[in-house]
Enzyme design. Structure first.
Site, PDB file in Angstrom:
ATOM      1  N   ASP A 479       0.871  -1.039  -0.166  1.00 47.66           N
ATOM      2  CA  ASP A 479       0.060   0.079  -0.121  1.00 47.66           C
ATOM      3  C   ASP A 479       0.906   1.266  -0.119  1.00 47.66           C
ATOM      4  O   ASP A 479       1.889   1.347   0.161  1.00 47.66           O
ATOM      5  CB  ASP A 479      -1.006  -0.090   1.153  1.00 47.66           C
ATOM      6  CG  ASP A 479      -2.103   0.491   1.029  1.00 47.66           C
ATOM      7  OD1 ASP A 479      -2.221   1.405   0.262  1.00 47.66           O
ATOM      8  OD2 ASP A 479      -2.951   0.361   2.044  1.00 47.66           O
ATOM      9  N   ASP A 549     -10.392   2.152  -3.452  1.00 51.26           N
ATOM     10  CA  ASP A 549     -10.960   1.718  -2.241  1.00 51.26           C
ATOM     11  C   ASP A 549     -12.559   1.642  -2.244  1.00 51.26           C
ATOM     12  O   ASP A 549     -13.401   1.475  -1.185  1.00 51.26           O
ATOM     13  CB  ASP A 549     -10.784   2.787  -1.133  1.00 51.26           C
ATOM     14  CG  ASP A 549      -9.392   2.363  -0.428  1.00 51.26           C
ATOM     15  OD1 ASP A 549      -8.836   1.226  -0.795  1.00 51.26           O
ATOM     16  OD2 ASP A 549      -8.626   3.250   0.137  1.00 51.26           O
TER      17      ASP A 549
HETATM   18  C1  GLA Z   1      -5.745   1.773   2.064  1.00 52.77           C
HETATM   19  C2  GLA Z   1      -6.034   0.574   1.394  1.00 52.77           C
HETATM   20  C3  GLA Z   1      -7.273  -0.083   1.867  1.00 52.77           C
HETATM   21  C4  GLA Z   1      -6.548  -0.593   3.201  1.00 52.77           C
HETATM   22  C5  GLA Z   1      -6.087   0.693   4.247  1.00 52.77           C
HETATM   23  C6  GLA Z   1      -5.351  -0.028   5.450  1.00 52.77           C
HETATM   24  O1  GLA Z   1      -6.855   2.808   2.299  1.00 52.77           O
HETATM   25  O2  GLA Z   1      -6.496   1.198   0.048  1.00 52.77           O
HETATM   26  O3  GLA Z   1      -7.638  -1.166   1.036  1.00 52.77           O
HETATM   27  O4  GLA Z   1      -5.709  -1.297   2.968  1.00 52.77           O
HETATM   28  O5  GLA Z   1      -5.276   1.471   3.507  1.00 52.77           O
HETATM   29  O6  GLA Z   1      -5.124   1.318   6.117  1.00 52.77           O
END
Ligand code: GLA
Length: 751
Positions: A479, A549
């Site tokens: 990430d 997301d």
């Molecule tokens: C980001 C990612 C999510 C998740 C969060 C965790 O927003 O896109 O899918 O992994 O971080 O903090």
């Protein structure tokens, strides 16, 4: 495929069955652009395409010539000075402060295949017969700076991959302040510009506009390619559709700051520039040093946007993505993020995993919160050691429990980031990107580690490699949840601060390269708060990326449809999540959530224990279905049939390579009453082949020939009026269907 050079006219012709690319050495030694488009006959001389004419208010290069003006000549790699007034492809500040360059043709080299770009992601060949590469060498006679323009033509498809390399052959330092990957001068401006833009959770929405005199551009100066704009644009002729018309796609294989722009000049010539954003960029070249630009890929199609996309899909799936997982069906996963967020114990995770296993899931992924002192987003980033209070057996223990269930285990990392509340920051406060004497901004309480420094990348590598060695980890979600502000590296001198953004990305690529080389069986999924770095650079290391997301099925129609213009379906991370959805609070039926998520890597972002028994049964069928059809979906040919940006109905399809099997996803956002009749014209089928048709698993009594399905269309009408017979499930808002087509062996068995 061939590359011909005519010594007399000094003209290069790169061609295959689909395209021709023509350029020539100009009278002043620069390289002029002649043509890029559908394949044409070879000729020795195309110089008539250099349209020069006397024009008032124009400047000329030669005293004896009132026609030769670079303002009017199409060029391969435009330069400032010497009569071109458009934005240049390269700019070099020299010891005396001048920024004028004059690159003159020296020689060329043609090689089979395609050389690697050191330290940078790029397309590649597996056999020398797949492509030819031409490198044209130019030199500035005053500064002795050498410019190498590289062009790769692939044996099949309308693809030209380009990059440039600048070497300081002189004896004083120079500062490169602009070095684009690609410059293309098109003969007119009768184009529509398409970009894929949005914001966090609504990435890659398709936006189309007419071009006009002036500049049309998208960019990122955030340090990541960004949610806001994808490093990909298309220029299409007006009237171009999915299956007809001319289009050129321009894609940058890069994950950092970028600029994509088209400048229409006073005479309707369109100059496309694509590369690292010149803003906040400079690169000091000591004598003998070189700078390699990232690669840009151009795809020309005279058969519409669909062919352009399928060309990108094939190239990026097979000759950009790499490694063990490149050609493999992707495991169906269950990620705990939306199920628990930070609120989990090992017991809870094991119970989620157990239910997932029972439903057929193959990979359990533990998301954020397993390391250091992380109980929310204020602490822990940078401390890649398991939190033993939460996970008494550590990651190795949990991974073993998952393996014992006969599932694979995956883990979340955010390698580039650090919280101030972390042991890493406490030991190395100087490792973050910050400008001395200035306020340092944060994003989600986190700071960006200075990946331009080898020791920082090394330290993170050691921590990650230790875990990957100790625990059975089969998958990593990598990430990246904030952009870079106050860009500055404590490790670089003042005259190299313009290098930090690019060096940062090189550091990210270096870490990816080392991890993928050391752990070749681990499946990497890139992520940046969803789709903030969903770009071809990432695809070279991570064959799939979390697309957004936003996991709502209706929102995902636009996101996945937009993403499909450049990126293969096998790369699009897509999961089923709970309702009401956590991003838009919408309730969509479970079947629609799955029907959308099938067209990607597929998985669940929820706790299956919390579903009703009936829903759990449905999930079991969905997983069984995806296991049966994922090869077709992830590695078939993808066709867009109906656009969510234009219609209430979205539809797309995947066709197997032998064309004997196809799957169609059909989605209607809002239900209606007494709706019009509707048919979907399909593509890519065998016209003389009869197909059986299954609608949501139920076979229709009629079979149809491929030509019927392609030319008359697949009938998708439903009356949807007030009263529905009791044996029919009434349609609803956010409804969807999956149609399956299977070729019937015995030809002519038409009913
Ligand atoms: C980001 C990612 C999510 C998740 C969060 C965790 O927003 O896109 O899918 O992994 O971080 O903090």
């Amino acid at each position: 495929m061939n590359i011909l050079f005519n010594e007399t006219t000094k003209t290069f012709h790169l061609f295959n069955e689909d395209i021709s690319y023509l350029m020539t050495v100009l009278r002043n030694g620069q390289i002029g652009h002649l043509y890029f488009g559908k394949k044409i006959h070879h000729k020795e001389d195309f110089s008539y395409l250099l349209e020069t004419a006397y024009r008032p208010m124009t400047s000329y290069v030669f005293e004896d010539d009132r026609q030769f003006s670079l303002e009017h000549i199409k060029q391969e790699y435009g330069l400032y000075g010497t009569t071109d007034f458009r934005h240049p492809a390269v700019e070099i500040q020299q010891a005396n402060g001048s920024t004028v360059s004059d690159f003159q043709y020296k020689d060329y080299e043609i090689m089979e295949g395609k050389p690697k770009l050191a330290g940078l992601p790029a397309t590649y060949t597996e056999s020398s017969k797949e492509a030819l590469t031409l490198i044209i060498r130019l030199e500035d006679p005053l500064t002795h700076v050498i410019l190498e323009l590289s062009y790769t033509i692939f044996a099949r498809g309308g693809i030209i991959a380009r990059s440039a390399r600048i070497t300081n052959g002189g004896d004083s330092d120079i500062q490169l302040t602009r070095a684009m990957s690609l410059c293309l001068d098109l003969p007119d401006c009768d184009y529509e510009w398409i970009q894929f833009s949005g914001a966090w959770s609504r990435e890659r929405h398709m936006k189309v506009r007419r071009m006009e005199q002036g500049i049309t551009a998208i960019d990122s100066i955030r340090g990541n390619s960004s949610h806001n704009h994808n490093p990909f644009i298309v220029l299409q002729r007006p009237g171009t559709k999915e299956e007809q018309g001319e289009a050129i796609g321009f894609s940058l294989i890069y994950s950092g700051n970028f600029l994509a722009q088209a400048q229409v000049d006073a005479h309707d010539v369109t100059r496309v520039l694509l590369g690292i954003h010149p803003s906040h960029f400079s690169w000091k070249l000591d004598p003998g040093q070189s700078f390699q630009t990232p690669e840009a890929v151009m795809v020309y199609s005279c058969q519409g946007l669909g062919t352009m996309s399928r060309t990108f899909h094939n190239l990026y799936r097979k000759r950009l993505a790499r490694g063990y997982w490149r050609d493999r069906e992707r495991p169906i996963l269950n990620n705990n993020w939306e199920a628990t967020y930070f609120d989990f114990t090992e017991e809870k995770l094991v119970s989620i995993a157990a239910k997932a296993k029972e439903c057929g899931v193959e990979l359990f992924v533990l998301d954020d919160g397993w390391f250091g002192e992380r109980s929310d987003d204020h602490a822990g980033l940078g401390d890649w050691v398991p939190n033993l209070t939460r996970l008494p057996g550590g990651i190795a223990g949990l991974a073993q429990k998952i393996e014992d269930m006969d599932m694979k285990f995956g883990l979340w990392f955010e390698p580039e980031m650090v919280n101030k509340d972390s042991d890493l920051y406490r030991s190395h406060p100087d490792w973050i990107i910050r400008t001395p004497g200035r306020h340092t901004s944060h994003g989600r309480s986190q700071y960006v580690l200075d990946f331009s420094r080898n020791e920082v990348v090394d330290c993170i590598y050691q921590m990650m490699a230790k875990l990957l060695t100790e625990a059975k980890i089969s998958y990593i979600k990598w990430d990246m949840n904030r952009s870079i502000t106050e860009c500055y590296s404590a490790a670089l001198p003042p005259d190299r601060q313009g290098e930090v953004f690019h060096r940062y990305i090189l550091g990210v690529y270096d870490l990816y390269e080392r991890l993928t080389a050391a752990f070749p069986h681990v499946l990497f999924e890139s992520c940046a708060s969803g789709g903030g770095r969903f770009d071809p650079g990432m695809l070279y290391y991570a064959p799939q990326g979390w697309a957004s997301d936003d996991s709502d099925a209706v929102e995902r129609l636009k996101i996945q449809y937009g993403t499909s213009f450049c990126y293969p379906i096998s790369s699009i991370g897509s999961h089923v999540s709970v309702v009401p959805n956590h991003q838009v609070y919408r309730n969509t039926p479970l079947h629609t959530r799955a029907n959308v998520a099938y067209f990607g890597t597929f998985g669940y972002e929820l706790d299956l224990n919390k579903l009703t028994e009936k829903e759990q049964e449905a999930v079991k069928s969905q997983i069984a279905f995806m296991k049966k059809y994922r090869r077709l979906i992830q590695f078939g040919d993808f066709y867009r049939l109906s656009s969510p940006f234009e219609k209430n109905v979205t539809a797309w399809m995947c066709v197997s390579r032998d064309k004997r099997q196809a799957i169609i996803g059909w989605y209607r956002v809002l239900n209606g009453v007494n709706q019009p009749y509707s048919r979907l014209r399909l593509h890519g089928l065998l016209p003389d082949m009869p197909y059986r048709i299954l609608v949501d698993g139920i076979e229709r009594k009629e079979r149809c020939w491929g030509d019927e399905l392609m030319y008359l269309g697949l009938v998708t009408s439903d009356g949807t009026s007030g009263e529905v017979p009791t044996d029919i499930v009434p349609p609803c808002d956010f409804d969807s269907r999956i149609y399956l087509l299977e070729a019937v062996e015995e030809k002519g068995e038409r009913t």
